[in-house]
Design a protein around this motif. Structure first.
Motif, mmCIF file in Angstrom:
data_model
loop_
_atom_site.group_PDB
_atom_site.id
_atom_site.type_symbol
_atom_site.label_atom_id
_atom_site.label_comp_id
_atom_site.label_asym_id
_atom_site.label_seq_id
_atom_site.Cartn_x
_atom_site.Cartn_y
_atom_site.Cartn_z
ATOM 1 N N ILE A 15 37.707 47.885 76.857
ATOM 2 C CA ILE A 15 38.637 46.858 76.378
ATOM 3 C C ILE A 15 38.558 46.745 74.861
ATOM 4 O O ILE A 15 39.574 46.535 74.195
ATOM 5 C CB ILE A 15 38.374 45.507 77.089
ATOM 6 N N PHE A 16 37.379 46.920 74.292
ATOM 7 C CA PHE A 16 37.262 46.957 72.835
ATOM 8 C C PHE A 16 38.047 48.141 72.279
ATOM 9 O O PHE A 16 38.767 48.002 71.290
ATOM 10 C CB PHE A 16 35.792 47.048 72.399
ATOM 11 N N LEU A 17 37.931 49.306 72.900
ATOM 12 C CA LEU A 17 38.671 50.489 72.436
ATOM 13 C C LEU A 17 40.181 50.243 72.487
ATOM 14 O O LEU A 17 40.909 50.595 71.553
ATOM 15 C CB LEU A 17 38.312 51.712 73.270
ATOM 16 N N ALA A 18 40.650 49.624 73.561
ATOM 17 C CA ALA A 18 42.077 49.322 73.685
ATOM 18 C C ALA A 18 42.508 48.287 72.649
ATOM 19 O O ALA A 18 43.577 48.407 72.040
ATOM 20 C CB ALA A 18 42.391 48.837 75.096
ATOM 21 N N ALA A 19 41.675 47.271 72.435
ATOM 22 C CA ALA A 19 41.993 46.245 71.438
ATOM 23 C C ALA A 19 42.032 46.843 70.039
ATOM 24 O O ALA A 19 42.889 46.486 69.225
ATOM 25 C CB ALA A 19 40.967 45.112 71.506
ATOM 26 N N LEU A 20 41.123 47.738 69.763
ATOM 27 C CA LEU A 20 41.097 48.412 68.456
ATOM 28 C C LEU A 20 42.381 49.207 68.257
ATOM 29 O O LEU A 20 42.987 49.167 67.180
ATOM 30 C CB LEU A 20 39.870 49.315 68.368
ATOM 31 N N ALA A 21 42.814 49.916 69.298
ATOM 32 C CA ALA A 21 44.064 50.678 69.215
ATOM 33 C C ALA A 21 45.246 49.739 68.964
ATOM 34 O O ALA A 21 46.108 50.020 68.121
ATOM 35 C CB ALA A 21 44.273 51.486 70.486
ATOM 36 N N ALA A 22 45.288 48.629 69.679
ATOM 37 C CA ALA A 22 46.375 47.668 69.496
ATOM 38 C C ALA A 22 46.360 47.090 68.081
ATOM 39 O O ALA A 22 47.405 46.989 67.424
ATOM 40 C CB ALA A 22 46.262 46.546 70.530
ATOM 41 N N GLN A 23 45.193 46.737 67.590
ATOM 42 C CA GLN A 23 45.052 46.171 66.248
ATOM 43 C C GLN A 23 45.486 47.171 65.178
ATOM 44 O O GLN A 23 46.203 46.825 64.249
ATOM 45 C CB GLN A 23 43.602 45.740 66.013
ATOM 46 N N GLU A 24 45.037 48.402 65.314
ATOM 47 C CA GLU A 24 45.283 49.401 64.264
ATOM 48 C C GLU A 24 46.712 49.937 64.265
ATOM 49 O O GLU A 24 47.123 50.555 63.293
ATOM 50 C CB GLU A 24 44.289 50.553 64.397
ATOM 51 N N THR A 25 47.457 49.725 65.344
ATOM 52 C CA THR A 25 48.816 50.273 65.423
ATOM 53 C C THR A 25 49.889 49.209 65.622
ATOM 54 O O THR A 25 51.038 49.550 65.864
ATOM 55 C CB THR A 25 48.935 51.277 66.592
ATOM 56 N N GLY A 26 49.505 47.936 65.542
ATOM 57 C CA GLY A 26 50.489 46.886 65.809
ATOM 58 C C GLY A 26 51.067 47.029 67.206
ATOM 59 O O GLY A 26 52.279 47.036 67.394
ATOM 60 N N TRP A 27 50.170 47.198 68.174
ATOM 61 C CA TRP A 27 50.537 47.380 69.583
ATOM 62 C C TRP A 27 51.385 48.641 69.771
ATOM 63 O O TRP A 27 52.293 48.683 70.589
ATOM 64 C CB TRP A 27 51.233 46.154 70.150
ATOM 65 N N GLY A 28 51.080 49.671 68.993
ATOM 66 C CA GLY A 28 51.747 50.961 69.151
ATOM 67 C C GLY A 28 52.992 51.136 68.305
ATOM 68 O O GLY A 28 53.640 52.182 68.375
#
Length: 142
Positions: A15-28
């Motif tokens: 979940i941290f990895l997914a949250a990091l992805a969301a944070q760094e890409t503005g939810w893609g």
């Protein structure tokens, strides 16, 4: 599933990895998340780390900038590769160096007053990551 597999392989919270992805890409929505970048971690150009994670024989799509004289970003063959890379990189360069909490990771990964953070978004990085993680956990219970 890729977040779960990468998290389990490297003893990181998926979940941290997914949250990091969301944070760094503005939810893609960020340009880096799409083709040809497939970069969901805000990962700068790291050819040596790329080779260490994937092996010398795995094709590295290279690095490039989005704007003239901008940051050189790592490209990935797929979003899955980007997730796998981020997990391996975090484990090797953060967790194994004693940075285990979100705040400890933030002090190196997205430090306050970083030169590439002109708008001060890093000041809210921990709060944003925790909020996204809570949203994902809450959605899992629905």
């Amino acid at each position: 599933n890729v977040f779960v597999d990468a998290g389990n392989k490297h003893d990181l919270d998926p979940i941290f990895l997914a949250a990091l992805a969301a944070q760094e890409t503005g939810w893609g929505d960020a340009d880096l998340a799409g083709h040809p970048w497939n970069n969901i971690g805000g990962i700068t150009c790291m050819p040596d780390n790329y080779e260490r994670v994937f092996g010398a024989d795995y094709p590295n799509p290279g690095c490039a900038t989005l704007v003239t004289n901008g940051t050189s970003w790592q490209k990935f063959n797929s979003l899955e590769d980007s997730i796998k890379f981020k997990a391996a990189y975090l484990k090797e360069n953060y967790v194994e160096s004693g940075k285990e909490t979100i705040k400890e990771i933030q002090t190196v990964y997205a430090p306050d007053n970083a030169s590439n953070d002109k708008t001060g978004l890093n000041n809210h990085w921990v709060k944003n990551i925790v909020s996204i993680m809570n949203d994902v956990k809450e959605a899992q219970t629905i």
